[in-house]
Design an enzyme around this catalytic site. Structure first.
Site, PDB file in Angstrom:
ATOM      1  N   SER A  30      50.892 -14.477  32.188  1.00 17.60           N
ATOM      2  CA  SER A  30      50.517 -15.633  30.734  1.00 17.60           C
ATOM      3  C   SER A  30      51.119 -16.669  29.753  1.00 17.60           C
ATOM      4  O   SER A  30      51.800 -16.885  30.628  1.00 17.60           O
ATOM      5  CB  SER A  30      49.463 -13.555  29.610  1.00 17.60           C
ATOM      6  OG  SER A  30      49.279 -14.635  28.381  1.00 17.60           O
ATOM      7  N   ASP A 138      39.283 -17.467  28.706  1.00 19.07           N
ATOM      8  CA  ASP A 138      40.219 -17.750  28.705  1.00 19.07           C
ATOM      9  C   ASP A 138      40.623 -18.925  26.979  1.00 19.07           C
ATOM     10  O   ASP A 138      40.177 -19.868  28.070  1.00 19.07           O
ATOM     11  CB  ASP A 138      41.395 -17.656  29.373  1.00 19.07           C
ATOM     12  CG  ASP A 138      42.951 -17.749  29.073  1.00 19.07           C
ATOM     13  OD1 ASP A 138      42.897 -17.633  27.773  1.00 19.07           O
ATOM     14  OD2 ASP A 138      43.782 -17.880  30.143  1.00 19.07           O
ATOM     15  N   HIS A 167      41.351 -14.334  29.934  1.00 17.26           N
ATOM     16  CA  HIS A 167      43.037 -13.805  30.167  1.00 17.26           C
ATOM     17  C   HIS A 167      42.737 -12.451  29.943  1.00 17.26           C
ATOM     18  O   HIS A 167      42.552 -10.995  29.649  1.00 17.26           O
ATOM     19  CB  HIS A 167      43.334 -13.627  28.622  1.00 17.26           C
ATOM     20  CG  HIS A 167      44.641 -14.950  28.379  1.00 17.26           C
ATOM     21  ND1 HIS A 167      45.286 -15.815  29.336  1.00 17.26           N
ATOM     22  CD2 HIS A 167      45.797 -13.440  28.594  1.00 17.26           C
ATOM     23  CE1 HIS A 167      46.221 -15.688  29.255  1.00 17.26           C
ATOM     24  NE2 HIS A 167      46.715 -13.855  29.231  1.00 17.26           N
TER      25      HIS A 167
END
Length: 193
Positions: A30, A138, A167
Site C-alpha cells: 500500500s 482495489d 485492498h
C-alpha cells in the site's frame, strides 16, 4: 533510507548471522509500496555506494498507493469503496505531500509525471527487477497496472501478479494471504542470480 543504513551498520547478531546482505529486496505494501519505490530511486541514484555491503536486487510493490490528479477507471468505479474510498485516498495525499503542493500530481504520488523519475535509468543500470501486485477490487489497481506496464516500457524487468480481491485483503482473509505472501518469495527465488 534510515532502515537501510541501520541494516548496513547493525551489530544485531540475528541480522549478521541469518541475512544475506548481498541479496536485498525493498518491499512495501500500500503506502509502503510508494515508500519502497521512492527509497529505491534514492538508492539507485547513488546511495548504493554508501550502503555496501547491502546490495539491493529489486523492488516488491504490493498494491502500491499511487494516484494523481486525473482519475482512473478503478478509482471512479470504486470511489465509495468501504475500505479505501476516494476521499480517503485524497486525504492521505493531502496529509503526506509537501506543504504547498497544489494537487496530487506530485512525484511522490504520481510516478508517471514528466515521463517518470530521472533515476529510472539508474534502476536499469543496477539490474533491478520489480514485482507489482494488485487486486481487481482495489480503487488503486489501475495505477498499479499502469505502473507495472510503465516500468516494462522503460526497460525494467517487471513481474506482475493481479487477481481478485480488495485492498489489503491478505489482512482480512487468511485464505488469500498465502498466495499474496508466496508471490514475493517466488519472485525472489526466480530472480536471484
Amino acid at each position: 533510507m534510515d532502515g537501510l543504513y541501520w541494516i548496513k551498520s547493525t551489530q544485531d547478531e540475528w541480522v549478521r548471522k541469518y541475512s544475506d546482505l548481498s541479496n536485498v529486496y525493498l518491499f512495501g505494501s500500500s503506502c509502503g509500496g510508494n515508500i519502497a519505490y521512492h527509497a529505491g530511486l534514492r538508492v539507485a541514484a547513488g546511495a548504493y555506494k554508501e550502503l555496501e555491503p547491502v546490495k539491493i536486487k529489486g523492488l516488491i510493490l504490493h498494491q502500491p498507493y499511487f494516484s494523481g490528479k486525473n482519475r482512473t477507471e478503478s478509482e471512479e468505479k470504486l470511489k465509495d469503496d468501504q475500505l479505501l474510498p476516494l476521499h480517503a485516498i485524497d486525504k492521505m495525499f493531502d496529509l503526506s505531500l509537501p506543504k504547498g503542493t497544489l494537487d496530487h500530481d506530485h512525484e511522490y504520488s504520481n510516478p508517471f509525471l514528466n515521463g517518470g523519475s530521472k533515476h529510472l535509468d539508474d534502476v536499469i543500470a543496477q539490474g533491478w527487477k520489480i514485482l507489482v501486485t494488485g487486486v481487481s477490487g482495489d480503487p488503486l489497481v489501475d495505477n498499479a497496472r499502469n505502473f507495472a506496464n510503465f516500468m516494462e516500457e522503460k526497460g525494467i524487468k517487471t513481474f506482475k501478479l493481479f487477481g481478485d480481491g480488495y485492498h489489503a485483503i491478505e489482512g482480512f482473509e487468511p485464505s488469500k494471504a498465502a498466495a499474496l505472501i508466496g508471490a514475493p518469495k517466488d519472485f525472489i527465488c526466480a530472480t536471484t542470480n
